[in-house]
Design a protein around this motif. Structure first.
Motif, PDB file in Angstrom:
ATOM      1  N   LEU A  18      18.611  -2.184  -1.067  1.00 34.04           N
ATOM      2  CA  LEU A  18      18.046  -3.189  -1.957  1.00 34.04           C
ATOM      3  C   LEU A  18      18.974  -4.380  -2.130  1.00 34.04           C
ATOM      4  N   MET A  35      11.648  -3.285   1.739  1.00 35.76           N
ATOM      5  CA  MET A  35      12.468  -2.236   1.141  1.00 35.76           C
ATOM      6  C   MET A  35      12.351  -0.942   1.921  1.00 35.76           C
ATOM      7  N   PRO A  82      15.528  -2.997 -12.334  1.00 34.03           N
ATOM      8  CA  PRO A  82      15.141  -4.251 -11.675  1.00 34.03           C
ATOM      9  C   PRO A  82      15.152  -5.414 -12.670  1.00 34.03           C
ATOM     10  N   ASP A 111       7.237  -2.970 -10.050  1.00 30.27           N
ATOM     11  CA  ASP A 111       8.458  -3.142  -9.272  1.00 30.27           C
ATOM     12  C   ASP A 111       9.228  -1.830  -9.174  1.00 30.27           C
ATOM     13  N   ARG A 112       9.344  -1.133 -10.295  1.00 36.20           N
ATOM     14  CA  ARG A 112      10.057   0.145 -10.297  1.00 36.20           C
ATOM     15  C   ARG A 112       9.386   1.151  -9.374  1.00 36.20           C
ATOM     16  N   LYS A 122       7.653   0.509  -6.665  1.00 31.79           N
ATOM     17  CA  LYS A 122       7.942   0.164  -5.276  1.00 31.79           C
ATOM     18  C   LYS A 122       9.339   0.625  -4.863  1.00 31.79           C
ATOM     19  N   ILE A 123      10.303   0.387  -5.741  1.00 29.43           N
ATOM     20  CA  ILE A 123      11.681   0.766  -5.429  1.00 29.43           C
ATOM     21  C   ILE A 123      11.803   2.276  -5.267  1.00 29.43           C
ATOM     22  N   SER A 148      10.307   3.317  -1.937  1.00 31.71           N
ATOM     23  CA  SER A 148      11.133   2.942  -0.792  1.00 31.71           C
ATOM     24  C   SER A 148      12.350   3.849  -0.662  1.00 31.71           C
ATOM     25  N   ARG A 149      12.896   4.286  -1.790  1.00 30.44           N
ATOM     26  CA  ARG A 149      14.046   5.183  -1.737  1.00 30.44           C
ATOM     27  C   ARG A 149      13.648   6.563  -1.240  1.00 30.44           C
TER      28      ARG A 149
END
Length: 533
Positions: A215, A280, A369, A506-507, A509-510, A513-514
């Motif tokens: 990120l 991401m 974020p 947003d959280r 998505k993160i 992706s992780r």
């Protein structure tokens, strides 16, 4: 460099001198705001491609010409035998107002772009906030000059504005430039052949390096291969056409780990514009621009939140003062007005620094974020309007003014950083220009409604009192505009809800992706162990 708050320091006097209504006065203010927002994409595109010198030159010409033109019309006043200026003169006044807004935004965009490219992500929020805090403090500086040295002399004040805002653009022409950070490790394209698939040739991205910063959004040159991922696709959807591609992109945006896995390799025929969700998943930097930006739900979410922009404290101050002082003293009224502008400007300055430090701290310390800070900014707006709806004396208006300044400073410090994080650096200034156009519609609609509300209450005072005023004026105090404040309070509450949704989205998505990155790492370890055996 002065921002649109400076208009509040001279707009009532301008209206009185030229005999124009509150609605017309707000149209002039709207023109300045349109100049700020509509010029953003143009300045941004030039800066992204050519650097800041051309916009700084344009800013010098626009600021000098705009404020000088307003001063010329002010000095001319109302023609003999007329009650107001002609339509042509009013149109010229609107054009000059537009020029001041466009010029100020040219200087601001140049400074923001150079700062974002010079400092790393860990400190980008706070450094950007500190640099553009001067933009918010300018209103305090110029309104203080007006109060101390030019009380009652608006013409001299406009001369100071024309020179004081234009000359710094000359200094910026020689001093402002970005200093790009070096490319980050872990973004190299590794030349490697895929032996079990003769159809796939050429380089592909190595996602398994231990140096990858999933990120990390530090600046790298737009021509760096990290942005130009011309990679052969081995996705099963590669040949399904644009409809399937759009569906896959939608799944990636919603955080579907399997979709992110499927999109792990890019088709060379696909556009280089890459969404944040997809980026991401690849351990890459986002690069959203053009058509993809306008189709992005993230863009419209930020656009909606930013669209609320309220700046009528100058007229509120006049209405409250006139209600408490039927014998209208123009100098004293201007003093109270300047006090409101100073309160807004000081808190605007503080808010830009405060939100930058908060967003950096929460991200670096608690891995939150920066989009979560949008909730705090929207809450500031909501509270400022709720407080303004209850204040009915000029002595207490500073509280609403201070809260409004804090909100304005926070929003225009935080949003550029969030824009960069979500849409990437290569087209950052242009994207921010499009995003900052949002107040043109909703925010200026509120300003026009505010002016119409005031005009509807004009003439309600006794003739003897109204005759003492130097401009059309409502003498009912809070009742002159409270209906508009109720409207903006509801709108800002909606912005709070949208900000909560933005942070949650947003959280999500993160987190997705992780999860995808962990799955990819485990698969790579299995392949590595199998190769060793």
């Amino acid at each position: 460099m002065a921002d649109s708050l400076v208009y509040l320091a001279y707009s009532p006097q301008l209206g009185a001198r030229l005999g124009i209504t509150h609605t017309q006065l707000n149209v002039v203010g709207l023109a300045g705001n349109v100049g700020v927002y509509a010029s953003g994409p143009v300045w941004g595109r030039i800066i992204d491609k050519r650097g800041p010198r051309i916009p700084l030159t344009g800013a010098f010409l626009f600021l000098l010409g705009g404020y000088s033109g307003i001063r010329y019309l002010y000095d001319g006043g109302i023609p003999t035998g007329k009650n107001t200026i002609s339509t042509l003169t009013f149109c010229a006044l609107v054009v000059f107002g537009f020029m001041t807004g466009a010029g100020g935004n040219g200087g601001l965009t140049s400074a923001v772009n150079s700062t974002a490219k010079t400092f790393p992500d860990e400190a980008r929020g706070s450094t950007t906030g500190i640099v553009i805090s001067g933009f918010g403090l300018s209103a305090f500086f110029f309104s203080s000059l007006s109060h101390l040295f030019f009380a009652g002399d608006t013409s001299a004040f406009l001369l100071v504005l024309s020179l004081g805002t234009a000359i710094p653009m000359i200094m910026g022409f020689f001093l402002v430039r970005p200093i790009p950070l070096p490319p980050q490790e872990g973004y190299d394209i590794v030349e490697e052949e895929v032996e079990d698939d003769p159809e796939v040739e050429g380089p592909f991205i190595n996602h398994t390096t231990s140096h990858t910063h999933l990120l990390d959004h530090d600046f790298v040159d737009p021509h760096h291969p990290h942005y130009v991922r011309h990679v052969q696709s081995r996705s099963p959807h590669a040949d399904h056409g644009e409809d399937q591609y759009a569906q896959d992109e939608s799944r990636v945006e919603l955080g579907d780990p399997q979709a992110q896995e499927d999109e792990g390799f890019l088709d060379p025929q696909r556009p280089r514009s890459m969404s944040r969700g997809r980026a991401m998943a690849l351990g890459a930097l986002p690069n959203v621009y053009g058509r993809r930006l306008w189709l992005s739900r993230d863009f419209w979410l930020l656009f909606s939140i930013l669209s609320i922009y309220i700046n009528n404290v100058g007229s509120m101050s006049q209405a409250l003062y006139a209600h408490q002082h039927p014998v209208y003293d123009e100098v004293e009224a201007a003093s109270w007005q300047a006090a409101q502008v100073s309160a807004i400007s000081l808190m605007n300055f503080s808010g830009r620094i405060f939100i930058g430090l908060v967003s950096d701290f929460t991200k670096n310390k608690y891995d939150m974020p920066r989009s979560f800070s949008l909730v705090l900014v929207s809450f500031f707006f909501f509270v400022s309007q709720a407080v303004a709806s209850q204040i009915d004396s000029i002595e207490h208006l500073w509280m609403a003014s201070a809260l409004l300044g804090l909100a304005h400073g926070s929003v225009f410090s935080l949003f550029p950083t969030v824009c960069l994080e979500w849409f990437g650096m290569p087209h950052f200034s242009e994207n921010w220009g499009y995003l900052s156009m949002s107040p043109i519609i909703a925010g200026n609609l509120f300003s026009l409604i505010f002016g119409r509300n005031l005009d509807a209450h004009d003439g309600s005072a006794p003739a003897s009192a109204a005759a003492m005023l130097t401009a059309p004026q409502c003498l009912q105090g809070l009742e002159c505009y409270v209906d508009t404040i109720y409207l903006t309070t509801g709108a800002t509450f909606l912005a709070v809800l949208l900000s909560i949704w933005a942070g949650y989205r947003d959280r999500r998505k993160i987190a997705a992706s992780r999860r995808t990155a962990k799955i990819s790492a485990r698969r790579a370890e299995v392949v590595w162990e199998a190769d060793r055996e």
